[in-house]
Scaffold this motif. Structure first.
Motif, mmCIF file in Angstrom:
data_model
loop_
_atom_site.group_PDB
_atom_site.id
_atom_site.type_symbol
_atom_site.label_atom_id
_atom_site.label_comp_id
_atom_site.label_asym_id
_atom_site.label_seq_id
_atom_site.Cartn_x
_atom_site.Cartn_y
_atom_site.Cartn_z
ATOM 1 N N GLU A 1 1.155 7.894 -3.018
ATOM 2 C CA GLU A 1 1.817 8.529 -4.153
ATOM 3 C C GLU A 1 1.881 10.050 -4.014
ATOM 4 O O GLU A 1 2.865 10.678 -4.391
ATOM 5 N N THR B 1 -4.075 11.858 -1.053
ATOM 6 C CA THR B 1 -4.689 10.858 -1.920
ATOM 7 C C THR B 1 -4.843 9.533 -1.174
ATOM 8 O O THR B 1 -4.189 9.312 -0.148
ATOM 9 N N TRP C 1 -4.459 5.420 -0.361
ATOM 10 C CA TRP C 1 -3.411 4.428 -0.543
ATOM 11 C C TRP C 1 -3.677 3.677 -1.842
ATOM 12 O O TRP C 1 -4.826 3.382 -2.182
ATOM 13 N N ARG C 2 -2.617 3.338 -2.554
ATOM 14 C CA ARG C 2 -2.747 2.597 -3.809
ATOM 15 C C ARG C 2 -1.932 1.314 -3.719
ATOM 16 O O ARG C 2 -0.773 1.340 -3.302
ATOM 17 N N ASN D 1 -7.951 1.349 2.421
ATOM 18 C CA ASN D 1 -8.611 2.652 2.449
ATOM 19 C C ASN D 1 -9.922 2.601 3.227
ATOM 20 O O ASN D 1 -10.283 3.570 3.912
ATOM 21 N N SER E 1 0.361 -1.239 -5.072
ATOM 22 C CA SER E 1 1.345 -1.164 -6.139
ATOM 23 C C SER E 1 2.375 -2.269 -5.952
ATOM 24 O O SER E 1 2.594 -2.745 -4.828
ATOM 25 N N GLU F 1 -5.921 -4.929 0.252
ATOM 26 C CA GLU F 1 -6.650 -4.194 -0.786
ATOM 27 C C GLU F 1 -7.758 -3.316 -0.205
ATOM 28 O O GLU F 1 -8.256 -2.407 -0.887
ATOM 29 N N ALA G 1 0.867 -1.177 0.000
ATOM 30 C CA ALA G 1 0.000 0.000 0.000
ATOM 31 C C ALA G 1 0.902 1.224 0.000
ATOM 32 O O ALA G 1 1.640 1.465 0.964
ATOM 33 N N GLN H 1 -0.367 10.710 5.295
ATOM 34 C CA GLN H 1 -1.323 10.848 4.197
ATOM 35 C C GLN H 1 -1.820 12.292 4.090
ATOM 36 O O GLN H 1 -2.027 12.811 2.988
#
Length: 375
Positions: A9, A13, A15-16, A352, A18, A349, A6, A47
């Motif tokens: 970026e 924003t 968490w993504r 968020n 990746s 996943e 997680a 964040q």
């Protein structure tokens, strides 16, 4: 090895998830396969931009436990297969702070938010050949981490790893804020402002230390109820509500110690806490605020003439190598409750959603569980 993580970026924003490249351990490091990672408000601070980072991206997470899978050269006291807790404060044992008994203020902590490995100043996590910061040099929002031995505490294998993970930050910090920094004694009155993953353990610590009254303050009814289940004697929805009843409760004495464990501390919280504090008492500032905020409400007349104190606290004032084994023994004996702290479990996943639940006051502690599909 390639692992999913997680990653933040950009400030503000979500968490993504990746794919990143995780390096093997070099001298003094180990690689750990994580079982679980706690969702702490401190990661929400990066964040929002409240905690400073030299650059982005960053792999979040600083509360985790798992099993050692690789050991670098020169590592002592750790072997493949060992169960470990990752401490968000490293403890090298040899710097001036560690040598003077302040392992929670280890000099290696100066690089916590830089991502530069203690071993050699490089980066263990990269993406497309570029460095990625590991939050607190850990980055536990990933099923594997490569970390320095100074951040690793070996534990016995009888403790469930998802419960042990909580000792890497929230439990140790809250408990020590009441028992060590707070110095709670039998008969004391202790007020805890903010009942989350840290504050609820300040409640547990104060009750364990023998406080007569443990007063929890939180606007969320669910959290007040949990505080009462875990050792609080009284619970109020606001500082104003507590201030109206505390004098009668304590025969005018007020609280020996007020511990601020709100998710994001503001300048006005200091005077609010000081107003609940007895003559000669102290305010323990455990919650984190924005690093740019320099303004604090503080009545200097009251501070001086009533001889009150305002005291900062990190990791509960105790080094992880001392605190974590001690708290595990209390858990075994039933005097520290860990199972009840985990409100909701998530897949990586769903991180968020976990942080939305934290913001909405639904969790004491949310925990990411790693499954076979994550490895």
């Amino acid at each position: 090895m390639k692992v999913k993580a997680a990653v933040l970026e950009e400030i503000g924003t979500p968490w993504r998830i990746s794919e990143v490249e995780l390096g093997d351990p070099v001298a003094g490091e180990v690689q750990v396969r994580l079982a679980a990672s706690g969702l702490c408000h401190s990661d929400a601070h990066i964040q929002s931009g409240a905690s400073p980072l030299p650059f982005l991206p960053v792999v979040g997470g600083h509360e985790g436990a798992g099993v050692v899978t690789k050991v670098g050269p020169g590592v002592r006291g750790l072997a493949e297969g060992d169960h470990v807790v990752l401490a968000f404060i490293p403890a090298c044992g040899t710097c001036p702070a560690c040598a003077s008994g302040l392992q929670n203020l280890c000099d290696e902590g100066a690089g916590l938010l830089t991502g530069q490995a203690i071993a050699d100043g490089s980066y263990r996590v990269t993406r497309d050949g570029k460095p990625v910061i590991q939050m607190c040099l850990l980055g536990t929002f990933s099923p594997y981490v490569t970390v320095h031995q100074a951040s690793v505490v070996k534990i016995e294998q009888d403790v469930p790893l998802d419960k042990a993970a909580l000792l890497g930050c929230g439990v140790s910090t809250g408990w020590g804020s009441a028992t060590e920094i707070g110095g709670t004694r039998p008969g004391d009155t202790v007020v805890v402002m903010g009942i989350g993953g840290v504050g609820v353990n300040a409640v547990q610590g104060a009750a364990f230390a023998g406080a007569r009254f443990v007063v929890a303050i939180d606007p969320v009814e669910f959290k007040r109820k949990k505080a009462l289940e875990l050792g609080a004697t009284h619970a109020y929805s606001s500082v104003a509500e507590a201030a109206a009843e505390l004098p009668d409760l304590t025969w005018g004495r007020l609280a020996h110690t007020v511990i601020i464990t709100v998710g994001e501390i503001k300048g006005e919280h200091i005077q609010q806490a000081l107003g609940l504090t007895a003559k000669g008492g102290q305010v323990v500032v455990t919650g984190m605020g924005d690093f740019r905020d320099l303004n604090v409400d503080l009545n200097l007349f009251e501070l001086t003439l009533l001889q009150k104190r305002v005291q900062g606290a990190v990791f509960g004032g105790v080094g992880p190598r001392t605190q974590i084994p001690k708290l595990l023994n209390l858990y075994r004996s039933g005097r520290l409750r860990l199972d009840e702290l985990i409100t909701t479990t998530y897949r990586l996943e769903d991180i968020n959603q976990g942080y939305q639940d934290l913001a909405d006051g639904r969790n004491l502690r949310g925990v990411v569980h790693y499954s076979d599909a994550d490895y």
